[in-house]
Design an enzyme around this catalytic site. Structure first.
Site, short mmCIF file in Angstrom:
data_model
loop_
_atom_site.label_atom_id
_atom_site.label_comp_id
_atom_site.label_asym_id
_atom_site.label_seq_id
_atom_site.Cartn_x
_atom_site.Cartn_y
_atom_site.Cartn_z
N ASP A 194 0.86 -1.18 0.00
CA ASP A 194 0.00 0.00 0.00
C ASP A 194 0.90 1.23 0.00
O ASP A 194 1.71 1.41 0.91
CB ASP A 194 -0.92 0.01 1.22
CG ASP A 194 -1.83 1.21 1.25
OD1 ASP A 194 -2.72 1.30 0.38
OD2 ASP A 194 -1.63 2.09 2.11
N GLU A 277 -1.65 -1.62 -5.82
CA GLU A 277 -2.94 -1.02 -6.14
C GLU A 277 -2.79 -0.12 -7.35
O GLU A 277 -1.82 0.63 -7.47
CB GLU A 277 -3.46 -0.22 -4.95
CG GLU A 277 -4.92 0.19 -5.09
CD GLU A 277 -5.46 0.85 -3.83
OE1 GLU A 277 -6.68 1.07 -3.76
OE2 GLU A 277 -4.65 1.13 -2.92
N ASP A 359 -2.97 1.66 6.93
CA ASP A 359 -2.19 1.24 5.76
C ASP A 359 -1.85 -0.24 5.83
O ASP A 359 -1.83 -0.93 4.80
CB ASP A 359 -0.91 2.07 5.67
CG ASP A 359 -1.20 3.55 5.45
OD1 ASP A 359 -2.26 3.86 4.87
OD2 ASP A 359 -0.38 4.39 5.86
#
Length: 404
Positions: A194, A277, A359
């Site tokens: 992340d 992501e 996170d």
């Protein structure tokens, strides 16, 4: 697969003069050919009308004729290979531009070729016929022998070399070589990453990577940019300020590249599957408050490095859809608590009672979605699970008709 190896070198005064002449000739050939192509191509908004775009063969014939004129006779003083390569690059740039407009090229839209400036970065490409390597020295046609700083050994014989002069007056040699994939065994199966602003990367295994601090250098850049805007155009003091800004930008770039290369190499070496992501960086940069910070971090560059090194080391790289609610779901029980403000960095799950780092929880969900375990959070926490294959004593239940 092909890779690029870059080395810095320090030319002599005579070589610097010859390189300056070469860069000027390459720039003139590009601008003359582009001006001729603009007469055949007219672009108005999204509507593009072409009469007949001249290809590389016609542009090359025009270059040969222009060398015979008095205005461009000095083009013969440099090697013809970089001049021909400049025309090839222009031809490819126009093809990419029209394929992007017609939808044949994937990715973001590609703009039309632009004229080259003397103050921008300069480059010239030499193919095999115009350069050679012998005794740790690189011979360039009509330039001479150059001794770069060999920071690493070339993996194979290079097919071409590009001489680069950046805005801070630094010189580099960039070689294109063939690299064999290095297939090694990874320590871990997968990792979810992340990306953030305060902490650059939070991984699903609990590791965190802090980004270097660019604030001091960035303040100096902004201060000099204000000074540059007040100075007279094309003056010596303005050029001096412009060079100082370029050196600061290069310093920031070098720090960022060193950090991203080391981090991406470590991640790819240790994990077989890397999951990131799919962030909309171009849309996030439009935020006026965060645009400068996001641009300095280099999220897209980190993704490209991970993807490239995954192919090199035989790893699997995948991305998660940006619309996946990775920050809205508990990574342990699968309970969805919905959207949470960015200022909240720790979340207490109302279902299982576990407190999550925002996170860290997102990185675990990214790994699960990337590995295909999207709906397994609640499934794995059950005490009684459905058996996929029937046991021998259950044959009567399966075969026998229901008693209805």
């Amino acid at each position: 697969m092909k890779a690029r190896y870059q080395y810095r070198f320090y030319p002599t005064d005579q070589q610097e003069e010859r390189l300056s002449q070469l860069f000027g000739c390459v720039r003139v050939v590009w601008n003359d050919a582009l001006a001729f192509c603009n007469q055949s191509v007219s672009v108005a908004g999204d509507a593009t009308r072409t009469t007949k775009l001249p290809g590389y063969s016609k542009l090359s014939a025009m270059l040969t004729q222009s060398k015979k004129t008095e205005e461009r006779i000095w083009l013969s003083d440099v090697s013809s290979v970089p001049l021909q390569q400049s025309l090839r690059h222009l031809d490819v740039a126009y093809k990419n531009f029209f394929n992007s407009r017609n939808g044949k090229r994937k990715g973001s839209k590609v703009g039309s070729p632009r004229f080259k400036k003397k103050t921008n970065s300069q480059s010239a490409e030499f193919t095999k016929a115009a350069f050679s390597i012998k005794d740790e020295q690189v011979y360039l046609a009509k330039i001479g022998e150059i001794k770069p700083i060999w920071s690493r050994i070339l993996s194979s014989e290079p097919s071409s070399v590009i001489v680069i002069k950046d805005c801070a007056n630094r010189y580099f040699l960039s070689f294109v070589v063939e690299v064999e994939p290095n297939l090694t065994q990874a320590k871990h199966i997968s990792v979810g990453i992340d990306l953030g602003i305060k902490t650059f990367a939070v991984m699903s295994n609990g590791e965190k990577a802090e980004s270097p601090d660019y604030s001091k250098l960035d303040r100096q850049v902004r201060k000099l940019q204000k000074k540059l805007g007040r100075q007279q155009s094309n003056s010596k003091r303005r050029n001096k300020t412009r060079t100082r800004i370029a050196k600061l930008h290069n310093q920031i770039t070098d720090i960022r590249k060193d950090f991203l290369h080391k981090l991406s190499t470590r991640i790819v070496n240790d994990n077989q599957v890397i999951v990131l992501e799919d962030l909309n960086v171009s849309g996030m940069v439009k935020n006026r408050r965060l645009s400068r910070v996001i641009s300095l971090l280099g999220w897209r560059e980190f993704r490209n490095l991970c993807e490239t090194k995954s192919n090199k080391f035989g790893r699997e790289f995948c991305t998660v859809n940006r619309w996946e609610p990775t920050s809205q779901i508990c990574s342990d029980c699968g309970f969805r608590w919905g959207k949470v403000d960015l200022s909240i960095r720790s979340i207490l799950c109302l279902s299982c009672g576990i407190e999550h780092d925002r996170d860290g929880n997102a990185s675990k969900n990214i790994e699960k979605v990337g590995m295909g375990n999207r709906h397994d959070s609640k499934w794995t926490t059950r005490e009684g699970k459905t058996i996929l294959v029937a046991q021998p004593d259950e044959a009567s239940r399966i075969i026998a008709p229901s008693g209805r």
